[in-house]
Structures are given as C-alpha cells and as structure tokens.
Write an enzyme that holds these catalytic residues in place. Structure first.
Site, PDB file in Angstrom:
ATOM      1  N   HIS A 195      34.419  18.239  40.249  1.00  0.00           N
ATOM      2  CA  HIS A 195      35.326  19.390  40.124  1.00  0.00           C
ATOM      3  C   HIS A 195      36.763  18.930  39.889  1.00  0.00           C
ATOM      4  O   HIS A 195      37.500  19.529  39.097  1.00  0.00           O
ATOM      5  CB  HIS A 195      35.282  20.263  41.377  1.00  0.00           C
ATOM      6  N   HIS A 248      29.771  15.765  43.805  1.00  0.00           N
ATOM      7  CA  HIS A 248      29.872  17.119  43.260  1.00  0.00           C
ATOM      8  C   HIS A 248      31.333  17.586  43.288  1.00  0.00           C
ATOM      9  O   HIS A 248      31.846  18.126  42.299  1.00  0.00           O
ATOM     10  CB  HIS A 248      28.984  18.064  44.073  1.00  0.00           C
ATOM     11  N   GLU A 249      32.001  17.355  44.433  1.00  0.00           N
ATOM     12  CA  GLU A 249      33.400  17.767  44.562  1.00  0.00           C
ATOM     13  C   GLU A 249      34.308  16.939  43.662  1.00  0.00           C
ATOM     14  O   GLU A 249      35.252  17.461  43.061  1.00  0.00           O
ATOM     15  CB  GLU A 249      33.854  17.637  46.016  1.00  0.00           C
ATOM     16  N   CYS A 278      26.319  25.819  43.722  1.00  0.00           N
ATOM     17  CA  CYS A 278      27.780  25.818  43.670  1.00  0.00           C
ATOM     18  C   CYS A 278      28.288  27.247  43.809  1.00  0.00           C
ATOM     19  O   CYS A 278      27.781  28.150  43.144  1.00  0.00           O
ATOM     20  CB  CYS A 278      28.238  25.222  42.337  1.00  0.00           C
TER      21      CYS A 278
END
Length: 275
Positions: free
Chosen positions: A219, A215-216, A173
C-alpha cells in the site's frame, strides 16, 4: 475473532520496546479502519508462530537518508476524525506516499486513531493511505484484539531482504470490501524502519506478521493486492472489482480512474522491487 486463541504472542526482547506500543497507553478517542481481517479468517496452520517471532536490532546512532526523497509537510499529516476508509478505485490508493520527517504528538495521535479503527473493523493491520493520508506509516497487531498481542508502528519502512520461499495465502482488504483471493508472497522479510519517536531499528518477520507487513508495505508503494494475483485468480474477483468501479462513479459522478477490464498488468517484483 473465533480463532484469535490460536495466535500466541511470545515474550519479545527488550530491544523491541521502542517499536511496540503499550496497549494500556492507546488513546481511544476516535475511529479508523484497515484491510486484513482478524485471525478468525486470516490464520491457518501453516502460519503458526515459531519462536522467535521477531528479532530486532536498534540502531540509535544511525539515521535514515532522505536524500532526494520528498518529506511530508504538516499539511500532509493533518487529519480529521473519524477517519474514513478509502476504497478502490480511489486514486489516493495509487498516489505517492511521502516520507515522515517529523515525530511529534500529531504523529502519535494519528497512530492511535489508526489502531482504534483497525480494532473496530476486526483488522490486524492498517496503512495510512487507506485512510486518505499519503505518508509512509503503518500499524499492526497480529492478534487483532485490543489489549492482546503487540502493537507495532512502522514509519518509513524499507525492505532489506526477503525469503526466496513463496507462500500462497488468501488475503482480504478493507479497501476491497468482501473480496478475498490468493496472493503469493515471501515467507519472511528483514526490514529497516523507524518507530513513533524516530528511532531506527531492524526487524525480522516471518509467518503472519510478515504477510501483514508485506500487504501494508505494498500500500505504501501504491501497489494493491490484486496487482500480485495471477490472471486466473484475478478472473475470480473481476466482477467484484467492476462493482466497486461503478460504485465509485455513482458516488463521485466521475469516471473510474482505473478499470480492471482495460488494465495492463503492473510490473511488480516477486518481492518488493526497489525498496
């Protein structure tokens, strides 16, 4: 990008056209960044694409319900170029990300800028909070190279279903420079989102695109990739996280807003919790 040739983007259905952005239409007027590195390290044989890569259903007559959720104001969507990456432990990464309700040229420009930084940093995906903008927006291109693959913009994404089959994979990341560790995630997901024009659609993702999306999406929920690591894996990067905490204190003159040493394990679901 040594292994970029290992990734093949199959022909996608016409229904994807509202979702995908033409590479030739992208503005290159500024700079940005992101997390997942290019396929040169992110790709493994277990993530070879299988047709169909994505299945999309456009739902033009239906609209998202924003009832009870905070909508981003024009000020929330304002930005200056070049955008700068936000590194752990900056509290921006944990802040609430507002829904987007206005689909205009400013939003398109923001997406352009995010793609630009993503490519310049050898990324394959980027979320808005990573560049200091707390809204529900992400961009990605699994090939990670300008002019190749498909550029996807997801606004206000929601997870409808996810696979019970979990896969362990080594992630990185940009908000955690030079830190890589194993994270277990569902192999596939079915999501509901809006495109850059506000049109709603559903899309099925599997393999690498599903991994990048998750993963995004984390966030956008204020969840960081180490929140999903086992204690054993977390121990392997603990010193690196402490280095970032000290770097933040030296740069800002303020105490780190969170410390890995005193961290209580965050309650995150195996999938996505309340999506």
């Amino acid at each position: 990008m040594a292994f970029a040739s290992c990734l093949h983007s199959p022909c996608l259905p016409n229904a994807l056209l509202p979702v995908l952005r033409s590479c030739s239409a992208l503005s290159t007027s500024a700079s940005h960044l992101h997390q997942f590195r290019s396929p040169s390290w992110f790709f493994s044989s277990s993530y070879q694409f299988k047709l169909p890569l994505m299945q999309v259903q456009v739902q033009a007559k239906r609209r998202f319900s924003f009832k009870g959720e905070e909508i981003a104001s024009p000020a929330d969507l304002s930005f200056e170029v070049p955008l700068k990456i936000v590194e752990y432990p900056n509290p921006i990464l944990r802040a609430k990300n507002k829904l987007i309700g206005t689909f205009d040229d400013n939003l398109k420009n923001l997406a352009d800028e995010m793609f630009d930084v993503m490519y310049k940093t050898d990324g394959i995906g980027l979320s808005a909070p990573q560049v200091g903008i707390n809204v529900q927006l992400m961009v990605f291109n699994p090939v990670g190279e300008r002019g190749k693959g498909e550029e996807i913009v997801l606004v206000n994404p929601r997870v409808n279903k996810y696979s019970k089959n979990l896969v362990l994979f080594n992630e990185g990341c940009l908000s955690f420079p030079q830190i890589y560790a194993d994270v277990e995630r569902p192999e596939s997901v079915k999501i509901d989102a809006q495109d850059i024009t506000g049109a709603r659609f559903m899309i099925n993702l599997s393999g690498l695109p599903a991994r990048v999306f998750q993963h995004e999406f984390d966030h956008l929920q204020g969840t960081l990739f180490f929140d999903r690591m086992t204690e054993e894996v977390l121990d392997s990067i603990r010193a690196n996280l402490q280095d970032l905490e000290r770097k933040y204190e030296d740069r800002t003159g303020f105490p780190s807003p969170e410390r890995i040493e005193t961290r209580k394990r965050r309650k995150v679901a195996a999938g996505f919790g309340n999506s």
